[in-house]
Design an enzyme around this catalytic site. Sequence first.
Site, PDB file in Angstrom:
ATOM      1  N   GLY A 193       7.016  37.210  34.516  1.00 14.78           N
ATOM      2  CA  GLY A 193       6.071  36.138  34.220  1.00 14.78           C
ATOM      3  C   GLY A 193       5.449  36.416  32.875  1.00 14.78           C
ATOM      4  CG  ASP A 204      15.744  48.158  29.812  1.00 14.70           C
ATOM      5  OD1 ASP A 204      16.534  48.170  28.845  1.00 14.70           O
ATOM      6  OD2 ASP A 204      15.155  47.121  30.187  1.00 14.70           O
TER       7      ASP A 204
END
Length: 861
Positions: free
Chosen positions: A572, A716
């Site tokens: 979000g 990541d």
Amino acid sequence: MLLAATVRSQVNPEICRYPLGMTGGQIQDEDISASSQWSESTAAKFGRLDFDNGDGDGAWCPDIMAEPDGLKEYLQVDLRSLHFITLVGTQGRHADGMGNEFAQRYRIKYSRDGSNWVGWHDRKGRQVIEGNRNAYDVVLKDLEPPIIARFIRFMPVTDHSMFVCMRVELYGCEWLDGLVSYSIPDGHQMIYRGLDVYFNDSVYDGASAESSSVHSFTKLTKGLGQLTDGTWGLDDFLHSHIYGMWPGYDYVGWSNKSIPKGYVEMTFEFDHVRNFTSMKVHCNNMFSRGVRMFRQATCYFRSESDWESDPVSFRPTVDRVSQSARFVTVPLGDRTASAIKCRFHFSDLWMLFSEVAFQSGSAVYNTSLTPRKHGHPTNILPGDDPTHKVDDSNTRILIGCLVAIIAILSAIIVIILWRQVWQKMLEKASRRLLDDELTARLAVQTQAFSFLHSSLSTESSSTTNSTYERIFPLCSDYQEPSRLIRKLPEFAQSTEQLGPSTSCRALAAGGSDSAPHYAEADIISLQESSDSSTYSITAVNMNLFAGTDSSMREFPRNKLTFKEKLGEGQFGEVHLCEAEGMQDFLEEDLSIEGNNESPLLVAVKTLREDANKNARNDFLKEIRIMSRLRDPNIVRLLAVCVDTDPLCMITEYMENGDLNQFLCNLRLKEAADEDKTGQEDKQDKSMVSYSKLIGMAVQIASGMKYLSSLNFVHRDLATRNCLVGKNYTIKIADFGMSRNLYRGDYYRIQGRAVLPIRWMSWESILLGKFTMASDVWAFGVTLWEILTLCKKQPYSQLSDEQVIENTGEFFRDQGKQVYLPKPPCCPDRVYNDLMLSCWRRNAKQRPSFQEIHSRLMESLA
Ligand code: AMP
């Protein structure tokens, strides 16, 4: 048959090594419990060695960060009855390449009644057992001495707060003796020709107390020890079966002189009332040194509270010829009791025992016994062979039948176990074969890739123009490698041929276009389990914030004032907010250095309202991970709002945003200019020096060093996932991928797997293996990004498909792989010794973050 009967009479640790049911599933889930669990999918029931029960994440993983010393965490197995345990096996969690957690060391505690716990130690007093060195291999450890217990706890030993996961198996057999404890006077010390010979019960696990009688001695009570450890002493008591032990080690022995009564009294307590046929006592008989077996044994019985007045006495034949140690069988007249007290009378200066075993139970032995005259001692004298009393023909037939049945049942069990072991071996072998096959396949088909190499090595290739669907809405750094890998001919082929091995499914990444998942099968199974699960969001909340992790507090939502939107991520939006009263709200150690302003500026990451259950769980997991990370180069989670929707995490605000955008807007300051002024031109904010860039890399390496100390794989690492604060402070953020630490699935967005292929090691792309070494690979790419000021995407000249093909070249390692080029400002030494070393094919040869950090620091000096 005779052998079977003998084995049954006392435990033989060399035979008593059967798996007790963690692997085979005979131990029920409800009998496996734990002090804590990281998540539902790593609950205790998943702690079964080499066992795939489908819905879990491959092992038991404690919530070890809740207990920083890690000493209280345990995985407990209830065997439902007393067992003689000779061996334990442990394994880590690999989750088909997705996990890398294991217990390097552990301890064992055990209990016979579930309330008194004893810490196991070996014969030399060492409690800690060396466990696993990797997440795959099973490590078996002999328990010397063995354990007699019903409950066993495996307790991982970790330094500080390293993540550990365990799978275990216990090996042994049922403890048919039913002996729960024995009480004896502890053994004495002999001096034999100037040599100290110790006959104490050195592995006794009960209590010891000084007796208050006139002749003081140490009394051992409520435990078991050397007399039940299944080890029989040698003829020469000065020597031991066990290497490196002291003279007399195998025996517990008493000196006639020190016990004026002339006998040693021992009390044996049993699990329940039994019919006792006989007792076997292993005695030394080295009469040339003053040691002889007992002259007489008198045994009393107790079924309820009082000792019965009619003992059984037995006098063994005196052996004046052989000095061999031997088992002496004391017939117990089929007496019923739950406790037996025996007095062993000396026949020489010393009496040495190494083992005591009981035969009891079967009522058939009763049938032909002469009824015992109550109130009169039953004296069984030498020459009275008590077995004659059970020797009538009916009994013999009955015993024969029983033994035959036992033999047949044992044969069936052995066949079943053998089949299971065989299947496991086949599975393992096939897995290995598949790996080998893959290696061979990739090796032989290099020809097919020559076209690729030529196209890769020509820098003139067109820029990235992927024909593949971009799934990540914001960033092209993430790709769906399943589709791309399918373009590799050997992988396309192996999809059909590799069969149902999970790791190969991960490699092959599915065959149908309609289901574009990476590690498709894992994702499907995960979805099935989460759909059918009762794992509600409220439960997750409680689980996350209950207990010791009280530092992560709920922040009152109404005290957040929106200022501006900072960015948008997978979950979000991220907003800059003012947090009224945050400084008071934070605990001491969380107050942000140098920022005492109120209201405090914070970054608020919000979960989008329409997020599904999985996304909510993932969001909460990321909170959980972040809440426990404390390092100056890791972005801090300050508080959360999870009582109501939308879920929010409040982190410290990093005023210069992400490192990628930050560097993208800068230009490199020439070394000459730097030298000229001797310092940074503080006015020109659009310029950055090489040393500042290395300073940033040092900070990232430092943060990663911290994560790797926790055995934590980020998965990541990239400049886009690092944030920049004041004065070039860098902090690693975005634990979106690592939150799957205990999940067998891959990163998914709207049901699809997307991965940052340009930052990923070859083994992460091809084998789905994420480790600290693959984080090191990503660090190399991140360092490259930093030194090129993020002006280009890594391998920008290659399409996504070509990046995957290049990964195949890294795997084949035939010198055709293309490396990221040396950034213009990068010294040869940094490129050759550091950057290239991060991309070594062999993960073990890549440097650790510790090394990277020191090398970068050195390069700055
Ligand atoms: P994320 O969802 O974590 O990838 O965040 C999306 C973007 O929001 C990042 O690329 C940053 O630009 C921005 N952002 C996230 N967290 C922070 C923060 N703590 N401080 C400043 N900017 C942030």
